[in-house]
Design a protein around this motif. Sequence first.
Motif, short mmCIF file in Angstrom:
data_model
loop_
_atom_site.label_atom_id
_atom_site.label_comp_id
_atom_site.label_asym_id
_atom_site.label_seq_id
_atom_site.Cartn_x
_atom_site.Cartn_y
_atom_site.Cartn_z
N HIS A 245 0.82 -1.21 -0.06
CA HIS A 245 -0.08 0.05 0.08
C HIS A 245 0.73 1.30 0.01
O HIS A 245 0.48 2.49 0.10
CB HIS A 245 -0.94 0.09 1.27
N SER A 246 2.12 1.06 -0.14
CA SER A 246 3.04 2.21 0.04
C SER A 246 2.90 3.55 -0.83
O SER A 246 2.66 4.61 -0.74
CB SER A 246 4.61 1.94 0.11
N ASN A 247 2.72 3.14 -2.17
CA ASN A 247 2.37 4.08 -3.24
C ASN A 247 1.17 5.13 -2.83
O ASN A 247 1.27 6.29 -2.71
CB ASN A 247 2.38 3.38 -4.75
N ARG A 248 0.14 4.28 -2.57
CA ARG A 248 -1.30 5.09 -2.22
C ARG A 248 -1.03 5.91 -0.90
O ARG A 248 -1.42 7.02 -0.74
CB ARG A 248 -2.25 4.32 -2.25
N ALA A 249 -0.50 5.41 0.12
CA ALA A 249 -0.27 5.80 1.13
C ALA A 249 0.73 7.28 1.15
O ALA A 249 0.44 8.11 1.90
CB ALA A 249 0.49 4.85 2.42
N PHE A 250 1.84 6.95 0.73
CA PHE A 250 2.65 7.91 0.26
C PHE A 250 1.87 9.23 -0.44
O PHE A 250 1.95 10.50 0.07
CB PHE A 250 3.92 7.80 -0.09
N MET B 61 -0.82 9.54 -8.47
CA MET B 61 -0.10 8.46 -7.92
C MET B 61 -0.75 7.82 -6.84
O MET B 61 -0.57 6.47 -6.44
CB MET B 61 1.13 9.27 -7.06
N MET B 62 -2.22 8.19 -6.64
CA MET B 62 -3.10 7.03 -5.65
C MET B 62 -3.57 5.96 -6.66
O MET B 62 -3.59 4.91 -6.09
CB MET B 62 -4.22 7.84 -5.40
N ALA B 63 -3.48 6.12 -7.97
CA ALA B 63 -3.93 5.06 -8.79
C ALA B 63 -2.68 4.42 -9.65
O ALA B 63 -2.86 3.14 -10.13
CB ALA B 63 -5.05 5.31 -9.57
#
Length: 438
Positions: free
Chosen positions: A149-154, A287-289
């Motif tokens: 989940h790092s991409n969405r979290a950051f 970048m959330m998606a």
Amino acid sequence: MSSPRTAAPRTPANRRRPDWAGRNYSLLTGAAIITNLGSHGAHIAAAFAVMQAGGSVGDVGLIAAARTLPLVLFLLIGGAIADRLPRHRVMVAANVLNCLSQAAFAVIVLAGEPQLWQMMLLTALCGTGTAFFNPAAEGMLLSTVSGEHSNRAFALFRMAINGAGIGGAALGGAMIAAVGPGWVLAADAAAFAVAGALRTFLDVSHVPDRAPGGGLLADLREGWVEVRTRPWLWSIVLQFSVVVAVVGAADAVYGPLVARDQLGGPAPWGVALAFFGVGTIAGAVLMMAWKPRRLLLVGTLCVFPLALPSAGLAVPLPVWGLCVVMFVSGAAIEVFGVNWMTAMHQEIPEEKFSRVTAYDWFGSVSMLPLATALAGPAESAFGRAQALWGCAVLVVVPTALVLLVPDVRRMTRKAHGRTVAGAAAAPAEQTSADAVGR
């Protein structure tokens, strides 16, 4: 009878929050929003406090330098300490220092006739707190997110703080006009107090005990080994030491001058900066998606648009054109930022996060004071347009050189990245290995 831990996931309130947005992540994000709301307004307030006290433009520059210099001096020490001590304690202690220094700054401004040395000293104390806070905060954020989940979290974290920064600057400007800079500084002190209180509730039970080290210098050497043995890391840090310096000089020095002389005043430059902020939010939403496979290649390609604002000011473009390039550059740097944080999270050992991010921060800000100081002499020697074109070139050339580094081109996103065992996930405390808690 169900315990609160068991019952929590069945409540409607918890369902509104994604599973990966755990307790620690939510506390860190909420506290960062609060401090960004306060700090962005306080930076404006500090400049107006100096001018209100009869200070010159040079005095405003001294205040800015007093804030930046401690970052250069103490960032590496702050990173080593944050990997040696519990990071949340370092963050809270830094917030306390920031709160007290800003409160004292507010008092002397509200009392009338503050002295320049007093304002510089208090601003330097606030900058010192930031130098210790930033590596600890980034290390804490990186340790609370799983690779999946790092991409969405950051992206969400960066979107939240960028939005708070835009709102804080607007709110701070309105408050300065309504009640004066002293009360904005007081509000910033209160924001640090609230944020520090929130951070005391961070759960660090998942963080492994630190092994006894060989001292501060040994810790710094270990962090340096992590940096120098990773070509992708040190090359991008060197790249950004130049990029941040020239972009900072263009934004802080040349932008206001071009606006004053050729765009009709400061308002157009303020609008352009607002479009940059909106662009960062748009980039974070993207970048959330989007999860590009070659994360550093995509991120580095997105640094090239940072040359556009300097080139736009050199022409100069009309206001609408400048707003477009600022929006594009804001979105692009956010794509880089999320990919960069993801790469750090994926590749750097957890126990060395703060030291490595300290070297990253140090590289990013070390040349900024020199660049802003040389901006005036460069304009006198070469002319403003030529100096701005030089800024654009100094963005493009180091970025192109970084693309020659094989690791930058080839690094791929791992399927699951690093999982953080025991880190807080949603209040349900997921039992899978991917449980999570920038």
